[in-house]
Design a protein around this motif. Structure first.
Motif, short mmCIF file in Angstrom:
data_model
loop_
_atom_site.label_atom_id
_atom_site.label_comp_id
_atom_site.label_asym_id
_atom_site.label_seq_id
_atom_site.Cartn_x
_atom_site.Cartn_y
_atom_site.Cartn_z
N HIS A 51 34.55 65.28 46.30
CA HIS A 51 35.48 66.41 46.29
C HIS A 51 36.19 66.58 44.95
CE1 HIS A 51 34.58 66.41 50.48
NE2 HIS A 51 35.33 65.37 50.77
N LEU A 52 35.51 66.23 43.87
CA LEU A 52 36.12 66.37 42.55
C LEU A 52 36.28 67.86 42.22
CD1 LEU A 52 37.03 64.47 40.24
CD2 LEU A 52 34.80 64.87 39.18
N ASP A 53 37.48 68.21 41.77
CA ASP A 53 37.78 69.60 41.39
C ASP A 53 37.48 70.56 42.54
OD1 ASP A 53 38.45 68.70 38.81
OD2 ASP A 53 36.36 68.87 38.17
N SER A 54 37.91 70.19 43.74
CA SER A 54 37.54 70.95 44.93
C SER A 54 38.75 71.33 45.76
CB SER A 54 36.58 70.10 45.78
OG SER A 54 36.40 70.69 47.04
N ALA A 55 38.64 72.45 46.44
CA ALA A 55 39.68 72.86 47.38
C ALA A 55 39.78 71.91 48.56
CB ALA A 55 39.41 74.28 47.88
N THR A 56 38.73 71.11 48.79
CA THR A 56 38.77 70.13 49.88
C THR A 56 39.56 68.88 49.49
OG1 THR A 56 36.60 69.33 49.13
CG2 THR A 56 36.63 70.90 50.95
N ASP A 57 40.11 68.86 48.27
CA ASP A 57 40.99 67.78 47.81
C ASP A 57 42.29 68.39 47.32
OD1 ASP A 57 41.99 65.30 46.93
OD2 ASP A 57 41.06 65.54 44.95
N PRO A 58 43.08 68.97 48.22
CA PRO A 58 44.27 69.72 47.79
C PRO A 58 45.33 68.85 47.11
CG PRO A 58 44.28 69.41 50.17
CD PRO A 58 42.93 68.97 49.69
N ASP A 59 45.34 67.55 47.39
CA ASP A 59 46.35 66.67 46.78
C ASP A 59 45.89 66.05 45.46
OD1 ASP A 59 48.09 67.09 48.93
OD2 ASP A 59 47.13 65.50 50.10
N GLY A 60 44.67 66.37 45.03
CA GLY A 60 44.19 65.87 43.76
C GLY A 60 43.98 64.37 43.71
N GLU A 61 43.56 63.78 44.84
CA GLU A 61 43.33 62.33 44.87
C GLU A 61 42.05 61.94 44.14
OE1 GLU A 61 45.42 60.25 45.82
OE2 GLU A 61 46.80 61.33 47.12
N ALA A 62 41.04 62.80 44.15
CA ALA A 62 39.75 62.44 43.56
C ALA A 62 39.86 62.13 42.06
CB ALA A 62 38.72 63.54 43.82
N PRO A 63 40.55 62.95 41.25
CA PRO A 63 40.66 62.60 39.83
C PRO A 63 41.38 61.28 39.61
CG PRO A 63 41.23 64.91 40.17
CD PRO A 63 41.12 64.28 41.54
N ARG A 64 42.34 60.95 40.45
CA ARG A 64 43.03 59.67 40.29
C ARG A 64 42.10 58.49 40.63
NH1 ARG A 64 47.48 62.99 41.79
NH2 ARG A 64 47.15 62.75 44.03
N LEU A 65 41.29 58.66 41.68
CA LEU A 65 40.33 57.61 42.01
C LEU A 65 39.29 57.47 40.90
CD1 LEU A 65 39.17 55.52 43.93
CD2 LEU A 65 37.98 57.37 45.13
N LEU A 66 38.85 58.59 40.35
CA LEU A 66 37.89 58.55 39.25
C LEU A 66 38.46 57.78 38.06
CD1 LEU A 66 35.25 59.44 37.92
CD2 LEU A 66 36.37 61.62 37.34
N ALA A 67 39.72 58.05 37.73
CA ALA A 67 40.36 57.33 36.62
C ALA A 67 40.44 55.84 36.91
CB ALA A 67 41.74 57.91 36.36
N ARG A 68 40.75 55.49 38.14
CA ARG A 68 40.84 54.07 38.51
C ARG A 68 39.49 53.38 38.34
NH1 ARG A 68 42.60 51.55 44.46
NH2 ARG A 68 41.49 49.55 44.21
N TYR A 69 38.44 54.00 38.85
CA TYR A 69 37.12 53.38 38.74
C TYR A 69 36.71 53.23 37.28
CZ TYR A 69 36.06 53.70 43.79
OH TYR A 69 36.05 53.54 45.15
N ARG A 70 37.02 54.23 36.47
CA ARG A 70 36.69 54.13 35.04
C ARG A 70 37.47 52.99 34.39
NH1 ARG A 70 36.67 60.64 33.62
NH2 ARG A 70 34.45 61.00 34.09
N ASP A 71 38.75 52.89 34.70
CA ASP A 71 39.58 51.83 34.11
C ASP A 71 39.09 50.45 34.52
OD1 ASP A 71 41.15 53.72 32.89
OD2 ASP A 71 42.78 53.61 34.36
N GLU A 72 38.62 50.32 35.77
CA GLU A 72 38.18 49.03 36.29
C GLU A 72 36.71 48.73 36.01
OE1 GLU A 72 39.16 49.05 40.43
OE2 GLU A 72 41.33 49.03 40.07
N GLY A 73 36.02 49.68 35.40
CA GLY A 73 34.60 49.49 35.11
C GLY A 73 33.71 49.48 36.33
#
Length: 223
Positions: free
Chosen positions: A167-189
């Motif tokens: 649900h990245l950049d999607s109306a099905t993610d109204p709270d914007g959680e997906a970009p934060r999870l993406l950033a976490r995964y990138r930070d943690e490798g």
């Protein structure tokens, strides 16, 4: 093994779904990611059954709650179908119901045998990763015990080697959680696929393709 893993339903690739599953297939619809939301359960089922019927498939609901402790019976039932369709909802609730019914062993065995194809979106895709860690920012593990009677599990089925951000950049993610999870995964490798609601991961013939905008942009071997 044939897998069609999306952020939302068919994504932009209903044609690839048809190629993978075949024409007019009987499809087992598994809606148990919604078990924590009884008031919305029937509507959720209808919202998936209807588009499958419109595309010429024969969907039937297979409720994993009916097979708790009966993996043999579940296997016999699933062998009646050409594919399973595992809808979105709470990934942790879905994981618990897979464990209670034995689907977490039955389905991988059927997939490796190529007895059927697996289509899953959102929670239905996330379930196949090696781990569910990180998804607690999008799905609530506290819903598991009241809905299923068992504690939440954090292991996925491990049928693919990466986790999912859906649900990245999607109306099905109204709270914007997906970009934060993406950033976490990138930070943690953490190896992952980040999917918009148009994107799909397709596994067939031992290869993995990530489909974006009509193109296969990634491929590698799977187990």
């Amino acid at each position: 093994m044939r897998l069609f893993l999306a952020s939302y339903r068919f994504g932009a690739f209903a044609d690839r779904f048809a190629e993978l599953v075949g024409p007019a297939a009987r499809i087992a619809v598994i809606p148990n990611a919604c078990d924590a939301w009884p008031d919305a359960w029937s509507a959720a089922v209808t919202s998936d059954v209807t588009p499958l019927r419109q595309r010429g498939y024969a969907p039937e609901v297979v409720d994993l709650r009916d097979y708790a402790g009966q993996p043999g019976q579940l296997e016999r039932r699933l062998r009646e179908f050409g594919a399973v369709w595992v809808r979105g909802g709470n990934t942790f609730v879905l994981r618990a119901q897979f464990a209670r019914s034995g689907a977490d062993s039955v389905l991988p065995a059927l997939l490796r045998e190529d007895a059927l194809a697996y289509a899953g979106y959102s929670a239905g895709a996330c379930l196949l990763a090696p781990s569910l860690r990180g998804l607690e920012t999008m799905d609530d593990p506290a819903e598991v015990l009241p809905a299923t009677g068992v504690e939440a599990r954090w292991d996925g089925l491990g049928l693919v080697e990466r986790r999912f951000v859906v649900h990245l950049d999607s109306a099905t993610d109204p709270d914007g959680e997906a970009p934060r999870l993406l950033a976490r995964y990138r930070d943690e490798g953490v190896a992952h696929w980040a999917l918009t609601d148009d994107d799909v991961v397709v596994v067939a013939d031992g290869r993995t393709e990530v489909l974006r905008g009509g193109s296969a942009v990634d491929g590698d071997r799977i187990r």
